[in-house]
Design a protein around this motif. Structure first.
Motif, PDB file in Angstrom:
ATOM      1  N   ALA A 252       0.810  -1.221   0.000  1.00 14.87           N
ATOM      2  CA  ALA A 252       0.000   0.000   0.000  1.00 14.87           C
ATOM      3  C   ALA A 252       0.844   1.271   0.000  1.00 14.87           C
ATOM      4  CB  ALA A 252      -0.919  -0.010   1.220  1.00 14.87           C
TER       5      ALA A 252
ATOM      6  N   SER B 164       7.432   6.358  -3.764  1.00 15.55           N
ATOM      7  CA  SER B 164       7.962   7.702  -4.033  1.00 15.55           C
ATOM      8  C   SER B 164       9.358   7.690  -4.663  1.00 15.55           C
ATOM      9  CB  SER B 164       7.962   8.531  -2.749  1.00 15.55           C
ATOM     10  OG  SER B 164       8.742   7.890  -1.772  1.00 15.55           O
ATOM     11  N   ARG B 165      10.078   6.563  -4.552  1.00 13.62           N
ATOM     12  CA  ARG B 165      11.413   6.507  -5.168  1.00 13.62           C
ATOM     13  C   ARG B 165      11.391   5.925  -6.583  1.00 13.62           C
ATOM     14  NH1 ARG B 165      14.095   3.693   0.011  1.00 13.62           N
ATOM     15  NH2 ARG B 165      11.906   3.039   0.252  1.00 13.62           N
TER      16      ARG B 165
ATOM     17  N   SER C 272      -0.045  -0.091   7.769  1.00 14.21           N
ATOM     18  CA  SER C 272      -0.521  -1.012   6.728  1.00 14.21           C
ATOM     19  C   SER C 272      -0.429  -2.452   7.217  1.00 14.21           C
ATOM     20  CB  SER C 272       0.315  -0.862   5.441  1.00 14.21           C
ATOM     21  OG  SER C 272       0.046   0.363   4.825  1.00 14.21           O
TER      22      SER C 272
ATOM     23  N   LYS D 272      14.228  -5.949  -3.260  1.00 12.76           N
ATOM     24  CA  LYS D 272      12.993  -5.175  -3.149  1.00 12.76           C
ATOM     25  C   LYS D 272      12.985  -4.168  -4.290  1.00 12.76           C
ATOM     26  CE  LYS D 272      12.437  -2.253   0.356  1.00 12.76           C
ATOM     27  NZ  LYS D 272      12.338  -0.899  -0.240  1.00 12.76           N
TER      28      LYS D 272
END
Ligand code: CTP
Ligand code: MG
Length: 244
Positions: A26, A30-31, A101, A224
């Protein structure tokens, strides 16, 4: 292990393991320079589908709760239906930060789950070995997470000036799934949220209670997706796996 935790925690045998997975997906990415990462294509499938298929393949994982942004509830639910992901029990809305989250997801896990594995939606290349080793270790000791040794030299710096060079041989990069006794992680995350602790992983919620976390074998492939180049690296890993 603190005495009270040792008294509360009872290790389970393999057949008795009922592990639920909570998949935080969720975030606002932003990167990623404006690109969505959860539904972004990587090879043949969206990132999240790789992640969910890997979790579904573990015999210990009996149900999966996916946590997503409000604006992605419909496409994510549809993806789970269309791809017949039979273990996905719920798709729920996340919170303003990762801890909230995960808490939203953890609260939706069925009461039968003795263990909860928390795995980033943005970590699509996890393998069955990594998942099962973390689950088995957590079933024996209450809290476990995969990790890999740091490959490069890390500097502690402030304002661009180096303050300290930690001994690399003692440094590890922790990954997910991070697996916990269900009551332990519910309590630890609830307390962290109540106290406004800023955490970037779930082990930290347990560590701040003074309860030990065991590291298991991770993999340099279990990346990731964080910045745009990671999608290209992810595809390269898929091709490399196909060619082996
Ligand atoms: N996550 C979440 N809810 C949040 C923030 C993060 O469920 N409020 C999830 C992300 O979707 C991701 C995982 O936690 O699967 C790891 O977080 P991260 O890689 O930091 O993702 P984002 O927070 O989306 O990315 P960024 O920090 O670059 O904004
Ligand atoms: Mg984030």
């Amino acid at each position: 292990m603190p005495g009270f935790w040792k008294r509360l925690f009872r290790p389970k045998k393999g057949d008795d393991i009922f592990c639920a997975a909570v998949v935080p997906a969720a975030g606002s990415a932003s990167r990623m320079e404006g690109q969505d990462k959860i539904l972004a294509p990587m090879g043949e499938w969206p990132v999240l589908l790789h992640t969910l298929k890997a979790l579904e393949a573990s015999a210990y994982i009996r149900e999966i709760v996916v946590v997503t942004r409000e604006d992605q509830i419909v496409p994510v639910s549809q993806l789970c239906r269309d791809c017949a992901l039979g273990k996905v029990s719920k798709v729920v809305v996340g919170g303003p930060d990762r801890t909230h989250s995960v808490l939203n997801g953890v609260r939706e896990v069925s009461s039968r789950a003795g263990l909860i594995a928390i795995h980033d939606g943005a970590r699509p290349l996890v393998t069955a070995e990594i998942i099962d080793e973390a689950i088995l270790q957590a079933s024996a000791c209450g809290a476990a997470a995969p990790a890999v040794p740091v490959k490069e030299t890390v500097k502690l710096a402030s304002g661009g000036r180096v303050e300290h060079t930690p001994d690399r041989s003692a440094l590890f990069v922790v990954q997910t799934p991070q697996v916990f006794d269900a009551d332990l992680i519910r309590g630890a995350l609830g307390k962290a949220a109540e106290e406004g602790a800023a955490l970037t992983d779930d082990c930290s919620a347990v560590e701040r209670l003074g309860i030990p976390v065991t590291l298991t074998r991770g993999s340099y492939e279990n990346i990731k997706i964080t910045t745009p180049v990671d999608l290209a690296i992810g595809e390269a890993i898929l091709n490399w796996r196909d060619a082996r």
